[in-house]
Design an enzyme around this catalytic site. Structure first.
Site, mmCIF file in Angstrom:
data_model
loop_
_atom_site.group_PDB
_atom_site.id
_atom_site.type_symbol
_atom_site.label_atom_id
_atom_site.label_comp_id
_atom_site.label_asym_id
_atom_site.label_seq_id
_atom_site.Cartn_x
_atom_site.Cartn_y
_atom_site.Cartn_z
ATOM 1 C CE LYS A 275 -3.973 -1.979 -0.445
ATOM 2 N NZ LYS A 275 -4.675 -2.786 0.508
HETATM 3 C C1 LIG Z 1 -5.784 -3.818 0.850
HETATM 4 C C2 LIG Z 1 -7.233 -3.485 0.972
HETATM 5 C C3 LIG Z 1 -7.962 -3.766 2.135
HETATM 6 C C4 LIG Z 1 -7.422 -4.579 3.253
HETATM 7 O O1 LIG Z 1 -6.286 -4.076 3.815
HETATM 8 P P1 LIG Z 1 -5.488 -5.003 4.888
HETATM 9 O O2 LIG Z 1 -4.632 -4.015 5.602
HETATM 10 O O3 LIG Z 1 -4.713 -5.991 4.088
HETATM 11 O O4 LIG Z 1 -6.506 -5.632 5.746
HETATM 12 C C5 LIG Z 1 -9.268 -3.331 2.219
HETATM 13 N N1 LIG Z 1 -9.845 -2.670 1.196
HETATM 14 C C6 LIG Z 1 -9.189 -2.404 0.063
HETATM 15 C C7 LIG Z 1 -9.893 -1.641 -1.034
HETATM 16 C C8 LIG Z 1 -7.871 -2.817 -0.100
HETATM 17 O O5 LIG Z 1 -7.220 -2.586 -1.250
#
Ligand SMILES: *Cc1c(COP(=O)(O)O)cnc(C)c1O
Length: 395
Positions: free
Chosen positions: A188
Site C-alpha cells: 500500500k
Molecule cells: C488492501 C485493501 C484492504 C485490506 O487491507 P489489509 O490491511 O490488508 O486488511 C481493504 N480494502 C481495500 C480496497 C484494499 O485494497
C-alpha cells in the site's frame, strides 16, 4: 541490459530497519510508544480527533462496523469494484451487504449510486465507500456523499486502504465521515508490513473501538503497563478482538509516515509520465482523475483495454510478463465472486460499469522508486503489444 519492472517494490528500507532495531533493543515489542506516536501523527495528518493503530485495514473496518452497532437486519451498501475485505466485515457482524455498481471511469461509489440504492431497498443503515486507486468521490453539496449520508442518517465508513495521503473537497480523508480505515499492507502507499489505522471524530466510536481492539478490556495495553494501577487491574466489558498494532510494526510506520508526502509526489510523477506516454493509444482507457491530481494518492494506475484491441486483457498481462513487466488486476468484482454472487443472488447485468472495467482492466506498476527508464519500458511494452511505436514523448 534488459529492464524489468516488478508490479511493486518497497524501495530502500534502511531507515525503517534502524527503527525496528531500536524497538528490538528497547525490549518493548508490542503496542507502546511507537504505536502511540504513529497514532498522534496520523490523526494530525487527517485533521481528526482519534486514530487507532491496528493490525490491518480489515481489522479497522471490523472495529468500525462493530462500534457503529451494525448487526442483523441492517443493510450496508458496498461497491462491487473492491477487495473482499470491504464486504466481509459486513458479514462479520451479521448485517446484509447491498452490493452496488460504480461510476464509469473512476470506479467510485457516488451519492447518485447511493440514492438509487435507497430507492431500491428503502432503509440503508450504512455505506462503505472505497476510494478506488486513491481518489475520493465528492463529499459536500448537492452531489456530496457525506452531506447526503448526514441528511439521511446513513453512517459513512470510508475504506481508505488506497488513500493515504489524499483529500476530498471536505479536506484530508478522515476529516469528515463517521470513520475512515487505512491499510499499511506491504504494497500500500505506506506500510508497516501488515497494519492499519482507524480514524474518527466520534469520541464514543473511538472509545468502543479502542476497547474492542484489545479483548474488550477497559484500558489499552499502554495504560495497563504504563500507568498508576497494577497491570492485573482490568475489567472486561465485551468479548473483544486482538487487533492492536505491535511497536515493531509501528516503528516502520513512523518512518514511512515521514516519507509519505514524498512518496505521493513520486507516484504522481509516474502517473503523469504514463498519461503522456499512453494518451495516443486508442485501444486503452487511462484512469479518470476526477479531482486535482494533488488530491489523489495514486496507489494504482489501472488501465482498461478495449474489446477491439489486438489482444485481450489476459493476453496483455502475459505479453507484459514476457517483457519483464509485472501487473495486477483491480478487481474481479464482488458480483463475480462465488460467495457474494450466490448468497446475494447477484447478476452481472446489474453492474454494467464494474463489468466494463473488469473485462479489460489491468494495473500498471506505480511506486516511488520507479525510474523514468522503467516507466518508459512499461509504456513501450504496452504500445508494442498493441502494434504501436515507442512513445514520442520522453517525459
Ligand atoms: C488492501 C485493501 C484492504 C485490506 O487491507 P489489509 O490491511 O490488508 O486488511 C481493504 N480494502 C481495500 C480496497 C484494499 O485494497
Amino acid at each position: 541490459m534488459t529492464t524489468t519492472v516488478p508490479f511493486f517494490s518497497t524501495g530502500d528500507l534502511s531507515r525503517e530497519l534502524e527503527a525496528v532495531g531500536d524497538v528490538l533493543h528497547s525490549g518493548w515489542l508490542t503496542t507502546g510508544s511507537r504505536a502511540k506516536l504513529l497514532e498522534q501523527r496520523f490523526a494530525g495528518a487527517c485533521e481528526a480527533d482519534h486514530a487507532l493503530a491496528v493490525t490491518s485495514c480489515t481489522a479497522a473496518l471490523h472495529l468500525a462496523v462493530e462500534a457503529l452497532g451494525l448487526g442483523p437486519g441492517d443493510r450496508v451498501v458496498v461497491p462491487s469494484m473492491t477487495f473482499g475485505a470491504s464486504a466481509e466485515v459486513i458479514r462479520y457482524v451479521g448485517a446484509t451487504p447491498v452490493v452496488v455498481d460504480v461510476e464509469p471511469g473512476t470506479n467510485l461509489l457516488s451519492r447518485r449510486i447511493l440514492e438509487r440504492a435507497v430507492e431500491d431497498y428503502g432503509n440503508i443503515a450504512a455505506c462503505i465507500v472505497v476510494h478506488y486507486g486513491g481518489q475520493a468521490p465528492r463529499m459536500l453539496g448537492d452531489e456530496g456523499l457525506w452531506d447526503y449520508c448526514r441528511e439521511r442518517g446513513i453512517r459513512l465508513i470510508e475504506d481508505a486502504a488506497h488513500a493515504f495521503p489524499s483529500r476530498s473537497d471536505a479536506g484530508p480523508i478522515g476529516a469528515v465521515g463517521d470513520v475512515a480505515c487505512f491499510s499499511f499492507y506491504a504494497n500500500k502507499t505506506m506500510t508497516t508490513g501488515e497494519g492499519g489505522m482507524l480514524v474518527t471524530n466520534d469520541a464514543d466510536l473511538a472509545a468502543r473501538a479502542s476497547i474492542m481492539r484489545l479483548h474488550g478490556i477497559d484500558r489499552d495495553v499502554w495504560d495497563r503497563f504504563g500507568a498508576k494501577s497494577a497491570s492485573w487491574q482490568y475489567d472486561i466489558v465485551a468479548p473483544g478482538f486482538k487487533y492492536n498494532m505491535p511497536d515493531v510494526n509501528a516503528a516502520i510506520g513512523v518512518v514511512q509516515f515521514g516519507r509519505a508526502a514524498g512518496f505521493r509526489d513520486d507516484r504522481q510523477r509516474v502517473a503523469e509520465h504514463y498519461q503522456r506516454q499512453l494518451v495516443d493509444v486508442a485501444e486503452v482507457s487511462l484512469p479518470l482523475c476526477d479531482v486535482p491530481a494533488s488530491w489523489h494518492a495514486w496507489h494504482l494506475f489501472p488501465i482498461v483495454l478495449h474489446q477491439d484491441a489486438a489482444v485481450d486483457r489476459n493476453g496483455m498481462i502475459e505479453a507484459l510478463a514476457e517483457r519483464g513487466v509485472g501487473t495486477s488486476v483491480h478487481y474481479r468484482p464482488l458480483h463475480r465472486m462465488t460467495y457474494y454472487r450466490d448468497t446475494l443472488n447477484l447478476d452481472a447485468q446489474d453492474f454494467p460499469n464494474a463489468e466494463q472495467t473488469w473485462q479489460g482492466c489491468l494495473s500498471l506498476p506505480i511506486y516511488p522508486s520507479m525510474t523514468a527508464e522503467q516507466v518508459r519500458h512499461v509504456t513501450t511494452s504496452v504500445r508494442a503489444v498493441l502494434g504501436h511505436s515507442p512513445p514520442a514523448h520522453d517525459g
